[in-house]
Write an enzyme that holds these catalytic residues in place. Structure first.
Site, PDB file in Angstrom:
ATOM      1  N   HIS A   1     -25.048  -8.659 -82.255  1.00  0.00           N
ATOM      2  CA  HIS A   1     -26.536  -8.709 -82.926  1.00  0.00           C
ATOM      3  C   HIS A   1     -26.175  -9.391 -84.721  1.00  0.00           C
ATOM      4  O   HIS A   1     -27.506  -9.527 -85.169  1.00  0.00           O
ATOM      5  CB  HIS A   1     -27.603  -8.310 -82.391  1.00  0.00           C
ATOM      6  CG  HIS A   1     -29.180  -8.796 -82.676  1.00  0.00           C
ATOM      7  ND1 HIS A   1     -29.402  -9.592 -82.978  1.00  0.00           N
ATOM      8  CD2 HIS A   1     -30.329  -8.241 -81.611  1.00  0.00           C
ATOM      9  CE1 HIS A   1     -30.608  -9.979 -82.922  1.00  0.00           C
ATOM     10  NE2 HIS A   1     -31.424  -9.327 -81.843  1.00  0.00           N
TER      11      HIS A   1
ATOM     12  N   ASP B   1     -27.358 -27.531 -70.088  1.00  0.00           N
ATOM     13  CA  ASP B   1     -26.603 -28.176 -68.698  1.00  0.00           C
ATOM     14  C   ASP B   1     -25.102 -28.617 -69.436  1.00  0.00           C
ATOM     15  O   ASP B   1     -24.835 -29.761 -69.683  1.00  0.00           O
ATOM     16  CB  ASP B   1     -27.317 -29.414 -68.907  1.00  0.00           C
ATOM     17  CG  ASP B   1     -26.962 -30.507 -67.034  1.00  0.00           C
ATOM     18  OD1 ASP B   1     -25.431 -29.703 -66.718  1.00  0.00           O
ATOM     19  OD2 ASP B   1     -27.572 -31.532 -67.509  1.00  0.00           O
TER      20      ASP B   1
END
Length: 462
Positions: free
Chosen positions: A164, A404
């Site tokens: 992070h 996708d």
């Protein structure tokens, strides 16, 4: 469980001139604010009914090659967070031959695919075998790690663990969309919106917040672990913790908005965005579900409200949407949420919580940098007291269901790390109906109470 089939290291595509030279980025205060926070862990599940050998001989090489091609645009991800002796602060450094660790595994129970990719309550720990670890040493830490796990004849999941202090959720999603785009298109170029912007000079820091935050982290953890790159210890995940997903459709949210608006009798206007209403509704339900444990606890644990906001369009001047790194900040209310809702009737709790969230969001109308010097120290002080932060991982604006790779959109996306951070996760509804999907981790008994509240509350409020 999952059986490891292969551990490899994927470098940026070697024919790229960029990958043949060093590349470094300085960290900004938006990065160092997260310096020792535990990594963020995500799982993307994809339906793909391929037998094992077809998957290993066809799909894995395609995913590997497209990952390598993507990394030539995202060199920092193949590098490490490190702190050279001649540098006043940590940097993100890529040197030629650096790579991303990629584990290929196979689930021992292919039939678990649909079970894990569902919405119902599932044992939280059952997701851990599909998540890779980051490498941490005294000289640095890797930035991301990837694991692809096959469920033969059912599908596969991609687990991504991210540091992070190097990238926020928006940058992580941009990387995943870029990898998916290159895999799907079989071309190495990226559209402008997926091409990372690396110029750190756009983040102004005249007060030296970058090193202020680093020093606060080192002071906070000096007695826990002297290694500057070691993460803050995560919470344990008890065996009775379960994970479930709840969805608020657009009509659900509209009716919650109507409910709050009709019961709000003050002149002050509330910020009743879909995010604010979803957070308010979930917070009330979780506080209700955990009330019994709170009553029985010898040491009462306070709960404060905290969530991050994207600074890209709020800094002056604004930062480009495709900026790579962290460009988020905290909004925190340190009042005990249980005290805020104390003596409130059930039908009024949602309105009171929505007003609390609204007050926080109104701070975005001001200078978002005001009070920044105290932000991290206040959060660390609250953690030291054992106060639970009710926070949010992810965002409905990320568009994670648009990742996708060429086999269709994900069947399910999970933020696994919320089981160690006591946060909830948010994403856009995967059916594209404009709703919000929320991930929750609670004890099994608490989840039962929460589920009843969630459904009954919608019938009452909606």
């Amino acid at each position: 469980m999952a059986k490891t089939l292969e551990i490899s290291h994927v470098p940026p595509y070697s024919d790229s001139s960029n990958s043949l030279s060093d590349f470094s980025l300085p960290v900004t205060f938006c990065d160092t604010c997260w310096f020792k926070f535990p990594p963020v862990e995500r799982l993307f599940f994809y339906s793909l009914p391929q037998p094992k050998q077809t998957f290993l001989n066809s799909t894995i090489p395609r995913l590997k090659r497209s990952l390598s091609l993507t990394l030539q645009h995202f060199l920092p991800l193949a590098g490490n967070l490190t702190w050279p002796r001649d540098s006043p602060k940590p940097i993100i450094l890529y040197i030629p031959n650096d790579s991303v660790s990629l584990t290929v595994a196979e689930s021992n129970a292919a039939e678990d695919f649909d079970f894990l990719a569902g919405d119902h309550a599932r044992e939280a720990a059952s997701f851990h075998p599909f998540i890779p670890n980051l490498k941490v040493s005294e000289t640095g830490a890797s930035v991301i790690s990837v694991q692809i796990t096959l469920f033969p004849n059912r599908g596969f999941c991609i687990g991504v663990t991210c540091h992070h202090a190097v990238l926020d959720g928006k940058s992580t999603t941009m990387f995943m969309k870029s990898w998916a785009h290159i895999c799907r298109s079989e071309k190495s170029s990226l559209p402008p919106e997926l091409t990372p912007f690396y110029d750190r000079s756009v983040i102004s820091d005249p007060d030296g917040l970058d090193m202020l935050y680093v020093n606060q982290w080192l002071e906070f953890t000096k007695y826990k672990d002297p290694n500057p790159f070691q993460f803050l210890p995560s919470l344990d995940v008890p065996s009775d913790f379960v994970r479930a997903t709840f969805e608020l459709s657009r009509p659900d949210i509209a009716k919650l908005r109507e409910k709050v608006s009709s019961s709000w009798n003050k002149a002050e206007k509330l910020h009743l965005t879909s995010f604010a209403l979803t957070l308010s509704y979930m917070a009330v339900g979780i506080l209700k579900a955990t009330e019994e444990d709170h009553k029985l606890a010898t040491k009462k644990q306070k709960a404060f409200l905290a969530f991050t906001v994207d600074y890209r369009n709020r800094l002056r001047p604004p930062v480009l949407e495709n900026y790579f790194g962290n460009c988020v900040g905290w909004l925190v209310n340190y009042e005990d949420l249980r005290e805020i809702l104390k003596d409130q009737a059930d039908q009024d709790a949602l309105t009171v919580m929505a007003a609390t969230v609204s007050d926080l969001m109104k701070k975005l109308e001001e200078d978002v940098m005001e009070g920044a010097a105290e932000t991290l120290s206040n959060v660390l002080a609250a953690l030291a007291e054992g106060i639970r932060g009710f926070s949010v991982a992810g965002s409905p604006r990320f568009g994670v269901y648009g990742v996708d790779f060429g086999w269709g959109k994900p069947k399910k996306v999970e933020v696994v790390s919320i089981d160690r951070t006591a946060a909830i996760s948010m994403a856009e509804s995967r059916d594209g109906n404009g709703g919000i999907e929320v991930g929750v981790v609670l004890k099994k008994s608490e989840m039962d109470v929460f589920s009843s509240f969630f459904l009954a509350g919608l019938e009452t409020h909606v």
